[in-house]
Design a protein around this motif. Structure first.
Motif, mmCIF file in Angstrom:
data_model
loop_
_atom_site.group_PDB
_atom_site.id
_atom_site.type_symbol
_atom_site.label_atom_id
_atom_site.label_comp_id
_atom_site.label_asym_id
_atom_site.label_seq_id
_atom_site.Cartn_x
_atom_site.Cartn_y
_atom_site.Cartn_z
ATOM 1 N N UNK A 191 0.819 -1.211 0.000
ATOM 2 C CA UNK A 191 0.000 0.000 0.000
ATOM 3 C C UNK A 191 0.858 1.267 0.000
ATOM 4 N N UNK A 192 2.004 1.237 0.668
ATOM 5 C CA UNK A 192 2.859 2.420 0.800
ATOM 6 C C UNK A 192 3.891 2.545 -0.308
ATOM 7 N N UNK A 193 3.995 1.547 -1.172
ATOM 8 C CA UNK A 193 5.094 1.498 -2.135
ATOM 9 C C UNK A 193 5.039 2.633 -3.145
ATOM 10 N N UNK A 194 6.201 2.937 -3.702
ATOM 11 C CA UNK A 194 6.290 3.955 -4.743
ATOM 12 C C UNK A 194 5.334 3.626 -5.888
ATOM 13 N N UNK A 195 5.226 2.368 -6.226
ATOM 14 C CA UNK A 195 4.401 1.930 -7.358
ATOM 15 C C UNK A 195 2.917 2.164 -7.119
ATOM 16 N N UNK A 226 6.436 -4.017 -6.223
ATOM 17 C CA UNK A 226 5.156 -3.857 -5.536
ATOM 18 C C UNK A 226 5.322 -3.451 -4.074
ATOM 19 N N UNK A 227 6.475 -3.682 -3.495
ATOM 20 C CA UNK A 227 6.682 -3.396 -2.070
ATOM 21 C C UNK A 227 7.878 -2.479 -1.825
ATOM 22 N N UNK A 228 8.385 -1.830 -2.853
ATOM 23 C CA UNK A 228 9.554 -0.969 -2.716
ATOM 24 C C UNK A 228 9.116 0.409 -2.230
ATOM 25 N N UNK A 229 9.600 0.796 -1.050
ATOM 26 C CA UNK A 229 9.222 2.078 -0.447
ATOM 27 C C UNK A 229 10.492 2.920 -0.281
ATOM 28 N N UNK A 230 10.612 3.968 -1.073
ATOM 29 C CA UNK A 230 11.799 4.829 -1.002
ATOM 30 C C UNK A 230 11.479 6.256 -0.582
ATOM 31 N N UNK A 231 10.199 6.635 -0.547
ATOM 32 C CA UNK A 231 9.841 8.038 -0.370
ATOM 33 C C UNK A 231 9.364 8.396 1.030
ATOM 34 N N UNK A 232 9.119 7.410 1.888
ATOM 35 C CA UNK A 232 8.673 7.672 3.254
ATOM 36 C C UNK A 232 9.421 6.750 4.213
ATOM 37 N N UNK A 233 9.458 7.087 5.506
ATOM 38 C CA UNK A 233 10.149 6.230 6.477
ATOM 39 C C UNK A 233 9.529 4.840 6.582
ATOM 40 N N UNK A 234 10.388 3.854 6.778
ATOM 41 C CA UNK A 234 9.988 2.459 6.975
ATOM 42 C C UNK A 234 10.750 1.924 8.182
ATOM 43 N N UNK A 251 14.580 -7.940 4.736
ATOM 44 C CA UNK A 251 14.879 -7.759 3.313
ATOM 45 C C UNK A 251 14.219 -6.500 2.752
ATOM 46 N N UNK A 252 13.089 -6.064 3.341
ATOM 47 C CA UNK A 252 12.461 -4.823 2.875
ATOM 48 C C UNK A 252 13.397 -3.633 3.043
#
Length: 326
Positions: A191-195, A226-234, A251-252
């Motif tokens: 849901x949070x991913x860049x994509x 589908x699960x790559x998040x680069x724009x917000x904190x994780x 791994x995320x």
């Protein structure tokens, strides 16, 4: 800051209140959209004051969906059949939601039993993301206009009577955090991913995501888009004695090394998978201790939850809290 008094309400729009054309049955009606429930428990500061409070959505992972009351055993269909009751996994994070509400957050823990019963694979993670977005859409409507499907639906869980919290103008849907446990850990990353961020409802902005003991389930060489998040904190939290999914969720963070400076991982030494959810723990129908055996550093469920409260609260205070003080 002293702990704020906390109130709790629930809402339930029905066991089959929401369908998404992309979320379809894997079992009995292949290709047909799965009707999903829209139910949640909400913890919030009793006095919402005059400020807008950050919103946190919690989603549970894959577990039994119903309880056979006569046999006192869990079952797996949805909706539950006559004589059965729903296994309310979404109520298993009350310890965490209370801790966050004491710090000024409005916390919504949502039910995902229809997904658990009828959707598998990547479709299940898409479904979890779409279900989060549906709840966020309803909260955006309520917070901005006082209208929408949630109007008049809140109930005091102790008395069953309708209550009317003043959420309009008091919930900040542009300052949202998400927590997903187990399979929902991958769901919140989806849901949070860049994509997929373009699918967020209008007026909603997710600013921090926390997968809790998440599955990873991306094959070597497979795409992680589908699960790559680069724009917000994780922040990924795992448990060293987790006998269900281990600690592969780290791994995320590895996937975005060098691309997201706000991605981090922390392991709870001695924790297991099911103790993150009180409804999945021993003492409940269907509950079990899934720690690897042997695990010399194993800790109690109470200690695991104490550490979880601290880690999660610290993270969201750092990433979301400033808006409360503006």
């Amino acid at each position: 800051m002293d702990a704020l008094p906390v109130s709790t309400v629930t809402y339930d729009l029905g066991d089959q209140a929401f369908t998404d054309p992309d979320v379809t049955f894997f079992d009995r009606h292949p290709g047909k959209p799965v009707p999903m429930e829209l139910a949640a428990v909400v913890h919030y500061p009793t006095d919402l004051g005059r400020t807008r409070h950050p919103l946190i959505v919690i989603e549970h992972g894959s577990w039994w969906s119903c309880i056979d009351r006569a046999a006192r055993k869990p079952t797996g269909g949805w909706p539950c059949t006559r004589g059965e009751g729903s296994l309310r996994s979404y109520r298993g994070y009350g310890y965490l939601a209370t801790s966050l509400a004491e710090r000024g957050f409005v916390v919504v823990s949502i039910s995902a039993n229809a997904i658990n019963a009828h959707v598998l694979g990547d479709a299940g993670y898409l479904a979890r993301a779409r279900l989060i977005n549906r709840h966020l859409h309803m909260w955006q409507q309520l917070a901005s206009t006082g209208r929408g499907p949630l109007r008049g639906t809140f109930v005091d869980p102790r008395t069953g009577r309708e209550v009317r919290p003043r959420f309009r103008g008091r919930v900040d849907t542009r300052n949202v955090g998400t927590v997903g446990h187990s399979r929902a850990g991958k769901g919140v990353m989806w849901q949070a991913s860049d994509k997929h961020r373009s699918e967020w409802p209008r007026g909603v902005r997710v600013r921090a995501v926390l997968p809790l003991a998440p599955v990873y389930f991306t094959p070597p060489g497979g795409s992680d888009r589908d699960t790559l998040v680069t724009k917000i904190p994780v922040k990924v939290i795992t448990a060293s004695c987790d006998g269900a999914v281990g600690e592969e969720g780290v791994q995320y963070v590895d996937d975005v090394e060098g691309r997201n400076p706000d991605a981090s991982h922390e392991s709870i030494a001695g924790g297991n998978h099911n103790h993150f959810n009180t409804r999945w723990s021993p003492g409940r129908i269907g509950g079990e201790d899934d720690a690897i055996d042997p695990c010399a550093s194993k800790i109690s469920a109470q200690e695991q939850r104490r550490r979880t409260r601290r880690l999660v609260a610290t993270y969201f205070v750092e990433t979301l809290q400033p808006s409360v003080d503006e």
